[in-house]
Design a protein around this motif. Structure first.
Motif, mmCIF file in Angstrom:
data_model
loop_
_atom_site.group_PDB
_atom_site.id
_atom_site.type_symbol
_atom_site.label_atom_id
_atom_site.label_comp_id
_atom_site.label_asym_id
_atom_site.label_seq_id
_atom_site.Cartn_x
_atom_site.Cartn_y
_atom_site.Cartn_z
ATOM 1 N N GLU A 190 24.234 3.560 22.475
ATOM 2 C CA GLU A 190 23.098 2.186 22.436
ATOM 3 C C GLU A 190 21.964 2.879 22.781
ATOM 4 N N ASP B 15 19.213 -0.223 19.606
ATOM 5 C CA ASP B 15 19.825 0.214 18.151
ATOM 6 C C ASP B 15 21.008 0.964 18.762
ATOM 7 N N THR C 257 14.743 0.978 21.347
ATOM 8 C CA THR C 257 13.525 1.139 20.557
ATOM 9 C C THR C 257 12.644 -0.001 21.019
ATOM 10 N N ARG D 279 10.835 4.468 13.401
ATOM 11 C CA ARG D 279 10.993 3.793 14.680
ATOM 12 C C ARG D 279 9.916 4.358 15.582
#
Length: 381
Positions: free
Chosen positions: A290, A298, A293, A317
């Motif tokens: 994991e 994400d 962001t 991103r």
């Protein structure tokens, strides 16, 4: 009807002359034939107008192309030639190109009241600052900013004189607000230093502003900050600066952007950078981890054999581009292998087995302090 001279010949430049060469040649001719340097000389005035017309055509790419192909016929008619009716039109059209004292002399930098009175000067600009979080900079936000500026005094309505008093006409400029000074062959028109361009001298100052005509006020405004702004950028608030001293347009307020440091992300233009720790087993075997962001958590797939310091790029991103809607930078995720400082007994056993398989030279298992102390104090055989 007299035949017009070739525009390149008028300015004394070649047909392939650059725009800077054309501007340089026009400056010289404008100074040489300026009406103030040649009073009552109709021929000099005609040369002055001719040079301005040539400059206006040859510095416009479309008009210059038409002139090169068709001559004067290509730039005649509505919207073609310059059409200056007198020297004052030329001053208004090209005054800014001279800058400084020449800008004042040719009527640039300011507007005239009523077509022939004193020039009006634009008010000064002011600045303020606003500090945003990285999240606010990424999404855009409305912030309230505070700054100080002058506003017209309510008591005298900006005149600087006590109500009922009108002052007197400035004797130095005779009420024109401008004085003319000689500089060689040129006559330079500048703002009158005695009345600061107002044309009048205050004899009975207003008590509210002490004759200034303005008082300092603290201003609050809601400013819409666009998404994607970066440190040092500025947002212009049109017309929110200092008022003009002589009835001209006000200045602007420039809001300078500051971005607060973020606990996780570092910014490089439109790209964001974040460091993520992974374990030895995740680096060796691969994993789905994991990652944070700005839009929320994400996931990133780390392939087997990932090395410490390896960087993974995630398009779209990063930060939005404030100049291009829908365009975003990248998120750069740098992984580093985190070595545990403490191991459970089971973890240590497994790692020592791995070391034996790899034939790695590792430190032996240490005894406890009490065991070492007993061995030290025990009598030797």
């Amino acid at each position: 009807m007299a035949t017009k001279r070739d525009y390149y010949e008028v300015l004394g430049v070649a047909r392939n002359a650059s725009e800077s060469d054309i501007s340089r040649a026009y400056r010289k001719l404008a100074i040489k034939y300026h009406p103030d340097s040649n009073p009552n000389d109709e021929e000099a005035t005609a040369m002055f107008k001719e040079a301005a017309e040539a400059y206006e055509i040859l510095t416009d790419p479309q008009k210059r192309a038409a002139y090169d192909q068709y001559g004067h016929a290509g730039v005649s008619g509505p919207g073609g030639g310059a059409g200056f009716s007198d020297a004052e039109d030329i001053f208004e059209a090209f005054g800014d190109m001279f800058g400084g004292v020449f800008g004042d002399m040719f009527g640039g930098r300011g507007r005239r009241r009523g077509g022939g009175g004193r020039r009006q000067h634009r008010g000064a600009d002011v600045k303020c600052e606003v500090h945003l979080t990285l999240e606010e900079a990424a999404t855009g936000v409305t912030k309230t900013v505070r700054f100080e500026r002058n506003e017209a005094c309510a008591k005298c309505r900006g005149t600087g004189s006590r109500p009922g008093s009108t002052g007197e006409t400035c004797r130095r400029c005779n009420g024109h607000g401008q004085v003319v000074q000689s500089a060689g062959i040129l006559r330079v028109q500048t703002t009158c230093p005695s009345c600061s361009g107002s044309g009048r001298i205050i004899t009975d100052p207003c008590e509210g502003c002490r004759g200034r005509g303005f008082v300092a006020k603290r201003k609050e405004l809601d400013v819409a900050i666009p998404a994607g702004v970066d440190e040092g950028m500025r947002v212009r608030l049109s017309g929110e600066g200092e008022p003009s001293p002589d009835g001209g347009p006000p200045g602007d307020c420039y809001c300078f952007i500051g971005i607060k440091p973020h606990s996780l992300f570092k910014r490089d233009g439109m790209d964001l950078y974040v460091e993520i720790p992974i374990s030895y087993t995740q680096a060796a075997l691969g994993a789905r981890i994991e990652i944070p962001t700005l839009a929320g958590p994400d996931h990133l797939t780390v392939p087997p054999g990932t090395q410490s310091g390896e960087v993974f790029r995630i398009p779209g991103r990063g930060m939005p581009d404030p100049r291009s809607s829908g365009r975003h930078g990248e998120l750069l995720v740098q992984t580093y292998v985190e070595v545990p400082k403490r191991l459970s007994q089971k973890e240590e056993e497994v790692l020592r087995q791995l070391a034996e398989i790899e034939h790695a030279n590792v430190s032996p298992k240490r005894n406890s302090f009490l065991s070492k102390l007993r061995e030290y104090l025990a009598p030797s055989e």
